[in-house]
Write an enzyme that holds these catalytic residues in place. Structure first.
Site, mmCIF file in Angstrom:
data_model
loop_
_atom_site.group_PDB
_atom_site.id
_atom_site.type_symbol
_atom_site.label_atom_id
_atom_site.label_comp_id
_atom_site.label_asym_id
_atom_site.label_seq_id
_atom_site.Cartn_x
_atom_site.Cartn_y
_atom_site.Cartn_z
ATOM 1 N N LYS A 221 62.010 -9.078 -7.523
ATOM 2 C CA LYS A 221 61.588 -8.181 -8.585
ATOM 3 C C LYS A 221 60.675 -7.079 -8.061
ATOM 4 C CE LYS A 221 62.376 -11.072 -12.618
ATOM 5 N NZ LYS A 221 61.797 -11.734 -13.799
ATOM 6 N N ARG A 255 63.873 -19.859 -10.308
ATOM 7 C CA ARG A 255 65.112 -19.150 -10.662
ATOM 8 C C ARG A 255 65.292 -18.020 -9.649
ATOM 9 N NH1 ARG A 255 66.708 -14.667 -13.690
ATOM 10 N NH2 ARG A 255 68.692 -14.902 -14.816
#
Length: 274
Positions: A221, A255
């Site tokens: 991210k 995740r």
């Protein structure tokens, strides 16, 4: 700590890895990577071989400023591949990344095992009743607004207190609806600035007050690649570093896009924790 998946008790005492399977054209990192049945099945097999306990399938990009798609398009993208994956890997735990109850219902009818809702039931009042009807685990994420508007909703009185208040309220409503197995996702990158993401990560263990499993999704991210001055494709090392920290803060599910590296991180964490 365990969750009940269709009568099978799955232990989360040791952290587990959830592999991300995006079947969207515009996800921030792997949009368009998996376009056909062969590519998708190969990717699922690869993640399972590398040690993923869960596969999280998404057909709606939730990146900032993502284009909206209607329910019909989301189902058109998702359901045919879900059927193929379920048939090819019948014992694999499949999570569906959707905030729409109609998509959740159709997916659960096709054999999905978990619903992963980035909006925590906020924009679809039927979501809780659908999840409760099928009796599956529910991943509840913290977020404000929608993928289109979330980056304009980053003002908090107190970030950690506000997130805890949000979860307290949403957990209570989900329990009243009959949902028994809840997993919390603090929502890194969703309605949070880069600075807030790191504040949240530093205080992740404060969410253990709910005594529910924590899922962390920081994989590649912008909080990583913008801090390091690189691109998402170069953010694997940073992802691994933050995954290890999240495990030390109590995360039970990672995740990730890169399963092998996450599994290795869990193994090293387990050795450190002896």
């Amino acid at each position: 700590m365990q969750i009940n998946i269709k009568g099978e008790l799955v232990s989360l005492e040791e952290p587990q890895v959830m592999g991300i399977l995006n079947i969207t054209p515009d996800s921030f990192y792997d949009g368009g990577f998996h376009k056909n049945e062969k590519q998708i099945l190969n990717q699922v097999e690869k993640m399972l071989t590398e040690g993923a306990s869960f596969i999280d399938i998404g057909a709606y990009s939730s990146r900032p400023d993502a284009n909206d798609v209607d329910v019909e398009e989301e189902q058109k993208r998702l359901l045919p591949f879900l059927k193929k994956i379920r048939k090819e890997f019948p014992k694999t735990f499949l999570s569906i990344d959707t905030f729409r109850s109609d998509v959740a219902h159709a997916s659960l009818e096709e054999g999905a095992d978990i619903i992963n809702d980035i909006l925590g039931g906020q924009l679809d009042e039927k979501m809780f009743s659908v999840v409760a009807k099928f009796g599956v685990p529910y991943i509840m994420m913290h977020m404000r607004g929608t993928p289109k508007t979330m980056q304009k909703q980053t003002e908090y009185d107190n970030l950690i207190v506000d997130i805890r208040h949000y979860f307290s309220e949403r957990i209570s409503l989900a329990n009243k609806a009959g949902i028994k197995d809840i997993i919390l996702d603090p929502g890194f990158g969703f309605a949070k600035t880069r600075t807030q993401n790191f504040e949240l990560l530093r205080n992740l263990n404060s969410l253990n007050i709910f005594e529910l499993p924590l899922l962390v999704g920081v994989s590649r991210k912008s909080m990583i690649y913008k801090t390091l001055g690189c691109e998402a494709i170069e953010a694997l090392n940073g992802t691994t570093a933050l995954n290890m920290f999240s495990l030390q803060q109590g995360s039970k599910i990672l995740r990730v896009h890169d399963v092998k590296e996450a599994v290795e991180t869990v193994e090293l964490y387990k050795e450190l924790s002896k």
